[in-house]
Design a protein around this motif. Structure first.
Motif, short mmCIF file in Angstrom:
data_model
loop_
_atom_site.label_atom_id
_atom_site.label_comp_id
_atom_site.label_asym_id
_atom_site.label_seq_id
_atom_site.Cartn_x
_atom_site.Cartn_y
_atom_site.Cartn_z
N LEU A 65 0.81 -1.04 0.07
CA LEU A 65 0.00 -0.09 0.16
C LEU A 65 0.76 1.24 0.09
CD1 LEU A 65 -3.21 0.89 0.33
CD2 LEU A 65 -2.78 0.81 2.68
N ASN A 66 2.06 1.14 0.66
CA ASN A 66 3.02 2.27 0.64
C ASN A 66 3.96 2.46 -0.33
OD1 ASN A 66 2.10 4.03 3.16
ND2 ASN A 66 1.81 2.05 3.73
N SER A 67 4.02 1.40 -1.38
CA SER A 67 5.10 1.38 -2.37
C SER A 67 4.49 1.96 -3.62
CB SER A 67 5.35 -0.31 -2.56
OG SER A 67 5.95 -0.82 -1.39
N ASP A 68 5.16 3.08 -3.92
CA ASP A 68 4.87 3.82 -5.21
C ASP A 68 5.01 2.86 -6.34
OD1 ASP A 68 3.73 6.05 -4.12
OD2 ASP A 68 5.46 6.83 -3.65
N PRO A 92 -4.15 -3.62 -3.42
CA PRO A 92 -3.59 -4.22 -2.34
C PRO A 92 -4.93 -4.70 -1.43
CG PRO A 92 -2.91 -1.93 -2.50
CD PRO A 92 -3.52 -2.24 -3.69
N SER A 93 -5.75 -3.76 -1.51
CA SER A 93 -7.06 -3.90 -0.54
C SER A 93 -7.62 -5.35 -0.99
CB SER A 93 -7.87 -2.84 -0.26
OG SER A 93 -8.37 -2.51 -1.64
N ALA A 94 -7.67 -5.60 -2.31
CA ALA A 94 -8.69 -6.62 -2.73
C ALA A 94 -7.68 -7.96 -2.66
CB ALA A 94 -9.17 -6.47 -4.16
N SER A 95 -6.53 -8.00 -3.10
CA SER A 95 -5.58 -9.15 -3.22
C SER A 95 -5.31 -9.51 -1.89
CB SER A 95 -4.47 -8.71 -4.22
OG SER A 95 -3.43 -7.80 -3.67
N PHE A 96 -4.76 -8.59 -0.97
CA PHE A 96 -4.31 -9.00 0.47
C PHE A 96 -5.58 -9.25 1.53
CE2 PHE A 96 -0.33 -7.75 -1.43
CZ PHE A 96 0.37 -8.56 -1.22
N SER A 97 -6.76 -9.46 0.89
CA SER A 97 -7.94 -9.51 1.81
C SER A 97 -8.15 -10.79 2.33
CB SER A 97 -9.03 -9.13 0.77
OG SER A 97 -10.45 -9.40 1.37
N LEU A 98 -8.66 -10.61 3.53
CA LEU A 98 -8.97 -11.93 4.51
C LEU A 98 -10.03 -12.63 3.64
CD1 LEU A 98 -8.40 -13.46 6.91
CD2 LEU A 98 -10.41 -11.97 7.93
#
Lengths: 288, 316
Positions: free
Chosen positions: B126-129, B229-235
């Motif tokens: 999330l913080n990697s441009d 990130p929010s969809a692919s690293f989602s629980l």
């Protein structure tokens, strides 16, 4: 330099709240040998219960605890009686998977009842007040919640080490089979324990809701912080959990100084590094 | 195996391969979801049911697999299908790195510890441009490929992932590792005493599960052409995998097959109910753990034992 000191103090105060999140998790892991994946969701549930009471009565969040605490006790007692006791002792994975399902149910029930919007508990004047000590500004609300956390730890430690219920609890924690032989009804004990765990969750949830806006999906993060506090402190070590919470709080706020988005990242990083360097936790396991 | 059985399987496989000529794009996209989620649930079940290790943070490998593919393909302009093996290797390397802290933990602690891994990786991405931060990355190398070929190609990749992962897991369980796993699951101390390297066995399992999950994640996101990130690293990924394995039967090879069918049947029928749909899924999982911890497969085989995959070991 002063601002660094301020971050440190605020980190300790935040960490004391994480420790309070972890106290219940530490008890269920130490005594019942089960992890409750829904622990964080129950914290959020407690905050919503308080919010409903505050909106419908004249009570402020802290006095709403008079109602939230008994409600949470009953919820914990029922959960243990109806669900957890039935899968305990089978294998360690069954309670984990069952509470995983419970976590999804609680999150979505909250979403259905209260929508996905964030809300917070009104802290009134407390949220604005601060005291200045030698140039360092400390919020009164974080100070009060840290004080309550310390009191909660003193109370739980006293209960477990000095009271007759505590000796039964310690007996079960040490050796469930033998405790049963000498007449400890562990299933009944567990139901009361789970109720008591949710009492600590109730206190934590109201303090949490007064400090931070919450939403139905905020639970898992609370679980992870509690978990990190427990593991960092050393398993079965109650005061270890307290210090573990402090470390996570300080790591998060120091990390947020480097980059505002990276606070929790540094909390997790400290956790993983400690795990590699000292797998048994930072503090020697002792009496719960 | 009887020749009629083999013939039936070949016909089924033939129909599945021919699907792009028979069915429309919507069917193909749904089947991509079915096959990739099946592989993820199979990997979760391999860890939990055969290794006794529960990973609540298994979705970390979905994100890593998908991001590996998108980053390599988009930044170097390479064919995404050719980058799938690279995604597998990168995911396995991360799994090896993660094994360092994780295998200090046991049981429930391991389970939640993997969740910390998923969180820390999600925040890092999330913080990697250079990975597109919160907005994620598109798969721009898909641009020049015709719609038919793109859909069919992704579908065939997903089919290969589903069938291939079943093949790999089946082969693993039939061999030495399978026997070692069973002995570790039944009694770890006794297994160690008879010469099974418990830690090594579990780490191998962890790497295989991670590789399968990473590959499935990469193919699943080829289907959507954009990874965030929010969809692919989602629980939600792991939650679905757990639901499928628990409902079908943990520790059986047949379980995830039944589970994935039930899961998509429920989803296609009821997912429009929003929160209530998830509440019902959670309740089904809880009731399964309470009433039939062996899942649907244990109920089906209670009367007569079935062993279509020939991996059960009996003392005779």
């Amino acid at each position: 330099m002063l601002s660094l000191l301020e971050t440190l103090i605020n980190g300790l105060l935040l960490g004391a709240l994480y420790a309070l999140f972890g106290i219940g998790l530490s008890l269920s892991l130490g005594v019942m040998r089960m992890i409750n994946i829904a622990h964080g969701d129950l914290i959020v549930l407690g905050a919503y219960l308080s919010s409903v009471i505050v909106l419908n009565t004249d009570l402020d969040p802290l006095s709403s605890l008079l109602i939230v605490i008994p409600m949470m006790f009953v919820i914990g007692w029922l959960l243990q009686k109806l669900l957890f006791n039935r899968v305990m002792g089978r294998d360690p994975l069954s309670p984990l998977l069952l509470t995983f399902g419970l976590s999804i149910v609680i999150q979505n029930l909250l979403q259905e009842l209260f929508s996905a919007d964030t809300r917070s508990l009104p802290a009134g004047d407390l949220a604005l007040q601060g005291i200045e000590l030698g140039g360092v500004n400390i919020g009164v609300l974080p100070l009060i919640s840290a004080g309550i956390s310390v009191l909660a730890f003193l109370f739980v430690a006293h209960l477990i080490n000095r009271s007759p219920i505590g000796s039964a609890v310690r007996a079960v924690a040490d050796d469930q089979e033998t405790a049963r032989l000498v007449g400890v009804n562990d299933r009944r004990l567990f139901a009361y324990m789970a109720g008591f765990v949710l009492v600590t969750v109730a206190v934590a949830s109201v303090l949490y809701g007064m400090r931070t806006p919450f939403s139905p999906t905020a639970g898992p993060e609370r679980l992870i912080y509690s978990f990190e506090a427990v593991v960092l402190g050393g398993l079965g070590n109650l005061w270890g959990t307290f210090f573990g919470g402090l470390i996570i709080g300080v790591a998060q706020l120091l990390g947020a100084r480097i980059d505002t988005g990276l606070g929790p990242f540094f909390g997790h990083l400290v956790f993983l590094v400690v795990l590699i360097a000292r797998p048994e936790g930072l503090f020697k396991a002792g009496r719960a | 195996m009887k020749s009629s059985k083999i013939l039936a399987m070949l016909v089924l496989l033939g129909v599945l391969v021919a699907l792009p000529w028979i069915g429309g794009y919507a069917t193909q996209r749904l089947m991509v979801e079915v096959f990739t989620l099946y592989a993820i649930a199979l990997a979760w079940n391999l860890l939990a049911g055969y290794g006794g290790i529960v990973a609540v943070g298994q979705h970390v490998f979905i994100g890593i697999g998908a991001y590996s593919l998108f980053f390599l393909s988009t930044s170097f302009g390479l064919n995404p299908w050719l980058m799938l093996p690279a995604a597998v290797v990168i995911t396995a390397l991360f799994a090896l790195l993660f094994a360092l802290p994780m295998f200090r933990l046991r049981g429930a602690y391991f389970a939640v510890g993997t969740w910390v891994l998923a969180e820390i990786t999600r925040i890092a991405v999330l913080n990697s441009d250079w990975l597109g931060a919160g907005a994620g990355m598109p798969l721009s190398t898909m641009m020049g490929i015709t719609r038919w070929l793109r859909n069919a190609g992704i579908y065939w990749a997903a089919l290969a992932v589903g069938v291939g992962s079943l093949g790999v897991v089946w082969w693993l369980l039939r061999g030495r590792l399978g026997l070692a796993l069973l002995s570790v699951r039944d009694n770890e101390a006794a297994a160690a005493a008879s010469g099974v390297n418990v830690l090594r066995t579990k780490v191998i399992l962890w790497l295989v599960a991670a590789a399968i999950t990473g590959l499935a994640g990469a193919v699943a996101y080829m289907n959507t052409l954009q990874v965030t990130p929010s969809a692919s690293f989602s629980l939600n990924w792991t939650a679905a995998a757990i639901f499928i394995a628990v409902l079908g039967g943990i520790g059986t090879l047949e379980g995830p097959l039944i589970g994935v069918l039930v899961y998509f049947l429920l989803r296609e029928m009821f997912s429009s109910y929003g929160s209530w749909y998830f509440i019902v899924l959670g309740c089904i999982a809880i009731l399964t753990m309470l009433l039939a911890p062996g899942g649907a497969w244990s109920l089906l085989t209670r009367r007569r034992p079935l062993d279509p995959f020939g991996i059960r070991r009996m003392l005779s």
